[in-house]
Design an enzyme around this catalytic site. Sequence first.
Site, PDB file in Angstrom:
ATOM      1  N   ASP A  81       0.842  -1.189   0.000  1.00  0.00           N
ATOM      2  CA  ASP A  81       0.000   0.000   0.000  1.00  0.00           C
ATOM      3  C   ASP A  81       0.889   1.256   0.000  1.00  0.00           C
ATOM      4  O   ASP A  81       2.026   1.223   0.510  1.00  0.00           O
ATOM      5  CB  ASP A  81      -0.872  -0.044   1.271  1.00  0.00           C
ATOM      6  CG  ASP A  81      -2.025   0.933   1.250  1.00  0.00           C
ATOM      7  OD1 ASP A  81      -2.437   1.344   0.153  1.00  0.00           O
ATOM      8  OD2 ASP A  81      -2.539   1.270   2.344  1.00  0.00           O
ATOM      9  N   HIS A  82       0.390   2.352  -0.520  1.00  0.00           N
ATOM     10  CA  HIS A  82       1.052   3.670  -0.476  1.00  0.00           C
ATOM     11  C   HIS A  82       2.570   3.616  -0.429  1.00  0.00           C
ATOM     12  O   HIS A  82       3.179   3.801   0.627  1.00  0.00           O
ATOM     13  CB  HIS A  82       0.594   4.465   0.749  1.00  0.00           C
ATOM     14  CG  HIS A  82      -0.757   5.051   0.574  1.00  0.00           C
ATOM     15  ND1 HIS A  82      -1.018   6.080  -0.283  1.00  0.00           N
ATOM     16  CD2 HIS A  82      -1.935   4.708   1.133  1.00  0.00           C
ATOM     17  CE1 HIS A  82      -2.302   6.366  -0.242  1.00  0.00           C
ATOM     18  NE2 HIS A  82      -2.887   5.544   0.604  1.00  0.00           N
ATOM     19  N   HIS A 179      -8.200   9.771   4.432  1.00  0.00           N
ATOM     20  CA  HIS A 179      -7.704   8.772   5.384  1.00  0.00           C
ATOM     21  C   HIS A 179      -8.076   9.173   6.813  1.00  0.00           C
ATOM     22  O   HIS A 179      -8.147  10.357   7.124  1.00  0.00           O
ATOM     23  CB  HIS A 179      -6.176   8.686   5.314  1.00  0.00           C
ATOM     24  CG  HIS A 179      -5.654   8.071   4.050  1.00  0.00           C
ATOM     25  ND1 HIS A 179      -4.780   8.705   3.204  1.00  0.00           N
ATOM     26  CD2 HIS A 179      -5.889   6.856   3.493  1.00  0.00           C
ATOM     27  CE1 HIS A 179      -4.487   7.901   2.189  1.00  0.00           C
ATOM     28  NE2 HIS A 179      -5.148   6.781   2.333  1.00  0.00           N
ATOM     29  N   GLY A 180      -8.265   8.183   7.665  1.00  0.00           N
ATOM     30  CA  GLY A 180      -8.489   8.459   9.089  1.00  0.00           C
ATOM     31  C   GLY A 180      -9.939   8.823   9.373  1.00  0.00           C
ATOM     32  O   GLY A 180     -10.833   8.564   8.562  1.00  0.00           O
ATOM     33  N   HIS A 207      -9.590   4.876  -1.369  1.00  0.00           N
ATOM     34  CA  HIS A 207      -8.847   4.888  -0.099  1.00  0.00           C
ATOM     35  C   HIS A 207      -9.720   5.567   0.954  1.00  0.00           C
ATOM     36  O   HIS A 207     -10.706   6.231   0.623  1.00  0.00           O
ATOM     37  CB  HIS A 207      -7.538   5.667  -0.273  1.00  0.00           C
ATOM     38  CG  HIS A 207      -6.486   4.870  -1.000  1.00  0.00           C
ATOM     39  ND1 HIS A 207      -5.316   4.476  -0.417  1.00  0.00           N
ATOM     40  CD2 HIS A 207      -6.463   4.377  -2.261  1.00  0.00           C
ATOM     41  CE1 HIS A 207      -4.601   3.788  -1.278  1.00  0.00           C
ATOM     42  NE2 HIS A 207      -5.270   3.709  -2.417  1.00  0.00           N
ATOM     43  N   GLY A 208      -9.316   5.426   2.219  1.00  0.00           N
ATOM     44  CA  GLY A 208     -10.033   6.126   3.291  1.00  0.00           C
ATOM     45  C   GLY A 208     -11.476   5.693   3.443  1.00  0.00           C
ATOM     46  O   GLY A 208     -12.356   6.505   3.733  1.00  0.00           O
ATOM     47  N   SER A 210     -12.887   3.830   5.734  1.00  0.00           N
ATOM     48  CA  SER A 210     -13.414   3.826   7.111  1.00  0.00           C
ATOM     49  C   SER A 210     -14.328   5.020   7.309  1.00  0.00           C
ATOM     50  O   SER A 210     -13.934   6.160   7.034  1.00  0.00           O
ATOM     51  CB  SER A 210     -12.277   3.954   8.138  1.00  0.00           C
ATOM     52  OG  SER A 210     -11.516   2.791   8.195  1.00  0.00           O
ATOM     53  N   ASN A 229     -10.216   0.552   0.515  1.00  0.00           N
ATOM     54  CA  ASN A 229      -9.150   0.409   1.521  1.00  0.00           C
ATOM     55  C   ASN A 229      -9.691   0.765   2.894  1.00  0.00           C
ATOM     56  O   ASN A 229     -10.289   1.842   3.069  1.00  0.00           O
ATOM     57  CB  ASN A 229      -7.993   1.353   1.199  1.00  0.00           C
ATOM     58  CG  ASN A 229      -7.180   0.883   0.027  1.00  0.00           C
ATOM     59  OD1 ASN A 229      -7.603   0.023  -0.741  1.00  0.00           O
ATOM     60  ND2 ASN A 229      -5.998   1.455  -0.117  1.00  0.00           N
ATOM     61  N   VAL A 230      -9.460  -0.120   3.854  1.00  0.00           N
ATOM     62  CA  VAL A 230     -10.003   0.078   5.196  1.00  0.00           C
ATOM     63  C   VAL A 230      -8.890  -0.158   6.223  1.00  0.00           C
ATOM     64  O   VAL A 230      -8.268  -1.220   6.221  1.00  0.00           O
ATOM     65  CB  VAL A 230     -11.156  -0.906   5.486  1.00  0.00           C
ATOM     66  CG1 VAL A 230     -11.828  -0.566   6.811  1.00  0.00           C
ATOM     67  CG2 VAL A 230     -12.170  -0.924   4.353  1.00  0.00           C
TER      68      VAL A 230
HETATM   69  P1  13P Z   1      -8.736   4.499   6.429  1.00  0.00           P
HETATM   70  O1  13P Z   1      -7.693   4.336   7.487  1.00  0.00           O
HETATM   71  O2  13P Z   1      -9.366   5.820   6.448  1.00  0.00           O
HETATM   72  O3  13P Z   1      -9.719   3.369   6.454  1.00  0.00           O
HETATM   73  O4  13P Z   1      -7.966   4.405   5.025  1.00  0.00           O
HETATM   74  C1  13P Z   1      -7.174   3.292   4.745  1.00  0.00           C
HETATM   75  C2  13P Z   1      -6.459   3.466   3.464  1.00  0.00           C
HETATM   76  O5  13P Z   1      -6.885   4.144   2.565  1.00  0.00           O
HETATM   77  C3  13P Z   1      -5.173   2.748   3.317  1.00  0.00           C
HETATM   78  O6  13P Z   1      -4.576   2.982   2.093  1.00  0.00           O
END
Ligand code: 13P
Length: 285
Positions: A81-82, A179-180, A207-208, A210, A229-230
């Site tokens: 990832d990233h 993210h977050g 992404h992001g 959550s 992505n979680v």
């Molecule tokens: P979250 O932590 O917001 O779920 O995002 C995860 C993410 O995008 C990892 O690449």
Amino acid sequence: MLVSSKELLDAEKATGRAIPAYNVYNLETIEAVFRIAKARESPVIVSFGESYLKHADFATIRAIVEARSLEHPYPVCLHLDHCKKIEHIRAAIAAGFSSVMFDGSALPLGENIALSREVVSLARAAGISVEGELGGMNPESGEEPADAAQLRYTQVADVEEYVSKAGVDSLAVSVGNAHGLYKDKPHLNMERIAEISRVAGIPLVLHGSSGIPTAQIAKAITLGIAKINVNTELAIAAASAAKTVLDAKRSARFEELALAAVDAMVAAADPYLAVCRNPRQFLAG
Ligand code: 13P
């Protein structure tokens, strides 16, 4: 056996479904991912970012994930990832990862294309796939809740040039996701997702995920998102479960906290897998 993300995502996109990519960094997080994927009888993407190299190295993560994948009757992808550093991409490929993300989203378009192409040629030689990114996301480990409105949205005008010149297999997009934790309720820009998907012609990645309402994730999947992505939701559930055990028992040992954390991560992961497997069931109205 580990499969490339291209193999997984092309198949999911064709059936109108998606695959979650859960972030891992140790045995417990990997255990939680396999438990939820087994419970839902699903393929899964196990995602390890370069920012987690302080927790474990690529070879260790690959060894654990491969061992667990042998007992999992559905396809498993081990994804980097990233990643901003080409040397880390080389190391992950050498360790046997089956998919990598090159994150050149902060670079000018031309540089992002040039470096993404380099990553694609490394990945092709190893028979694995590449995720690229266009548009600006906040850093993965943001301390403060993110304001999605302040992010740099993916520009549709850049998409065709990037995808055709870089040759990536999937594309991470900035469409109101962050993210977050979110500062306010997130609102994905569905028109932009549809337009990017039409121009890109490859699976899109959110992404992001959550904290994004399930109905919005479901809609986004129907418009071309094939991977979500979680991370944060699982990480917070794990920490809070560990705290509950400690609050109840001052002498609680680390192994008790770890077991409670795995149970909490499995529960937190479930809604994301459920919406990926059957998005139409979650569409609003
Ligand atoms: P979250 O932590 O917001 O779920 O995002 C995860 C993410 O995008 C990892 O690449």
